[in-house]
Design an enzyme around this catalytic site. Structure first.
Site, mmCIF file in Angstrom:
data_model
loop_
_atom_site.group_PDB
_atom_site.id
_atom_site.type_symbol
_atom_site.label_atom_id
_atom_site.label_comp_id
_atom_site.label_asym_id
_atom_site.label_seq_id
_atom_site.Cartn_x
_atom_site.Cartn_y
_atom_site.Cartn_z
ATOM 1 N N HIS A 186 0.858 -1.199 0.000
ATOM 2 C CA HIS A 186 0.000 0.000 0.000
ATOM 3 C C HIS A 186 0.887 1.240 0.000
ATOM 4 C CE1 HIS A 186 -3.899 2.084 0.669
ATOM 5 N NE2 HIS A 186 -3.129 2.990 1.245
ATOM 6 N N SER B 202 -6.691 9.575 -4.057
ATOM 7 C CA SER B 202 -7.829 10.402 -4.470
ATOM 8 C C SER B 202 -7.397 11.706 -5.132
ATOM 9 C CB SER B 202 -8.719 10.697 -3.263
ATOM 10 O OG SER B 202 -7.985 11.370 -2.261
ATOM 11 N N ARG C 63 -10.196 0.573 -6.655
ATOM 12 C CA ARG C 63 -10.431 1.034 -5.286
ATOM 13 C C ARG C 63 -11.700 1.873 -5.214
ATOM 14 N NH1 ARG C 63 -7.079 5.333 -1.578
ATOM 15 N NH2 ARG C 63 -7.064 4.143 0.356
ATOM 16 N N TYR D 38 -12.093 1.469 0.971
ATOM 17 C CA TYR D 38 -11.594 2.285 2.078
ATOM 18 C C TYR D 38 -12.790 2.958 2.741
ATOM 19 C CZ TYR D 38 -8.414 5.508 4.548
ATOM 20 O OH TYR D 38 -7.704 6.194 5.511
ATOM 21 N N HIS E 118 -6.706 -0.605 5.825
ATOM 22 C CA HIS E 118 -6.517 -0.197 7.227
ATOM 23 C C HIS E 118 -7.606 -0.737 8.161
ATOM 24 C CE1 HIS E 118 -3.832 2.265 5.004
ATOM 25 N NE2 HIS E 118 -4.501 3.382 4.977
ATOM 26 N N ASP F 43 2.068 2.734 3.405
ATOM 27 C CA ASP F 43 1.210 3.882 3.082
ATOM 28 C C ASP F 43 2.028 5.137 2.746
ATOM 29 O OD1 ASP F 43 -1.090 5.253 2.511
ATOM 30 O OD2 ASP F 43 -1.790 5.388 4.575
HETATM 31 O O1 LIG Z 1 -3.947 6.304 1.438
HETATM 32 C C1 LIG Z 1 -4.383 6.169 2.553
HETATM 33 O O2 LIG Z 1 -4.147 5.155 3.160
HETATM 34 C C2 LIG Z 1 -5.140 7.162 3.186
HETATM 35 C C3 LIG Z 1 -5.572 8.369 2.804
HETATM 36 C C4 LIG Z 1 -5.504 8.963 1.478
HETATM 37 C C5 LIG Z 1 -6.220 8.213 0.440
HETATM 38 O O3 LIG Z 1 -6.616 7.105 0.616
HETATM 39 C C6 LIG Z 1 -6.477 8.848 -0.879
HETATM 40 O O4 LIG Z 1 -6.171 10.029 -1.057
HETATM 41 O O5 LIG Z 1 -7.006 8.146 -1.749
HETATM 42 C C7 LIG Z 1 -6.168 9.155 3.887
HETATM 43 O O6 LIG Z 1 -6.670 8.549 4.850
HETATM 44 O O7 LIG Z 1 -6.115 10.382 3.807
#
Ligand SMILES: O=C(O)/C=C(\CC(=O)C(=O)O)C(=O)O
Length: 291
Positions: free
Chosen positions: A26, A72, A119, A152, A176, A244
């Protein structure tokens, strides 16, 4: 939006050495922005975290491979993730975020570029919407490619999302651990509810990552280990782990990646558990042709 930096330039050298072939399953890449601009809908604006930086970290920490997860901030344009995979010389594969209208040809070219999963992100602070019906449609379309789904979400959504997770026809990997409240301890309501999901759904896997996000007390993350080691032991064939890096949105509590690696021998206390967590399980999802 000013650009944020969420990683340390010189993480400590871990005292523990991962097994040969270990996969950091990850990680993300950010940009470089000049080549791969961020999405106009991005909720954070990070500094560039390039594939070269990722591979230097991989080698420093003693890992062999990476799984690059589309973050994201790059929306549904997977070009930066694909660039990272292409630059890795076969040592990275990826998880994409796709537009529900993506064509079959585009899915095939993501596959050719090393993508092995999609995802679905349910965190309101990261995405504007999370349409379950469209996600299910995508899940059905990626199943024939042999891909899996990564989701997520945070613990308060677990109950509401369970029927959706049950309808996904592929392996599902929960990032997570669905973010349980670690302060509740190993028998706490949130980790117990998540374990019940794993108990009743053998195709649901999880990443036992995010110590730096979930721990109340921080390094050496004893509170995280106490709650999560039993998960590694009980579901040893369906757990993954990742640093991460570059730790999106962690600017107020930036972790040292060497310290994160040093959690591993406590999280997975035997050589067999370590090999499953870091080699066998990620290889089954991302490099099945090599097994
Ligand atoms: O990458 C991770 O583990 C967590 C993230 C960012 C995320 O997932 C993203 O931007 O797509 C978070 O909790 O801000």
């Amino acid at each position: 939006m000013s650009r944020t930096k969420t990683w340390v330039d010189r993480p400590s050298q871990p005292t523990w050495t991962p097994p040969p072939g270990a996969v950091d399953a990850h990680v993300h890449v950010f940009g470089p922005e000049a080549e791969f601009p961020f999405s106009p809908k991005a909720k954070y604006h990070p500094e560039d975290a390039t594939p070269e930086m990722l591979f230097a970290l991989r080698d420093h920490l003693g890992f062999s491979r990476n799984v690059i997860v589309q973050a994201s901030c790059h929306g549904t344009n997977n070009a930066a993730t694909l660039n990272g995979i292409a630059m890795s010389k076969g040592r990275a594969r990826g998880v994409a975020v796709v537009d529900p209208n993506i064509s079959d040809d585009e899915l095939q070219s993501l596959h050719d570029g090393g993508i092995r999963g999609v995802r679905f992100n349910f965190l309101k602070r990261l995405v504007d919407d999370a349409p379950k019906d469209k996600f299910l449609d995508i899940a059905r379309r990626i199943a024939p490619l042999g891909w899996h789904v990564v989701v997520y979400f945070e613990a308060d959504l677990l109950e509401e999302l369970t029927p959706f997770l049950e309808a996904i026809p592929t392996i599902v990997v929960v990032d997570h651990l669905g973010r349980p409240d670690i302060a509740q301890g190993p028998d706490g309501a949130e980790i117990t509810a998540f374990r019940r999901l794993l108990d009743t759904h053998p195709t649901i896997w999880t990443k036992v990552s995010g110590a730096e996000r979930l721990s109340i007390h921080g390094p050496p993350f004893d509170d995280f280990v106490e709650v999560i080691r039993p998960v590694v032991e009980a579901y040893s064939d369906r757990v993954l782990w990742g640093t991460d890096w570059p730790h999106p949105n962690m600017e107020h509590r930036i972790p040292d990646d060497g310290q994160l690696v040093d959690i591993l021998p406590r999280l997975a206390p035997t050589a067999e558990l370590q090999r499953k967590l870091l080699v066998d399980n990620p290889m089954r999802l991302y490099w099945p042709e090599e097994i």
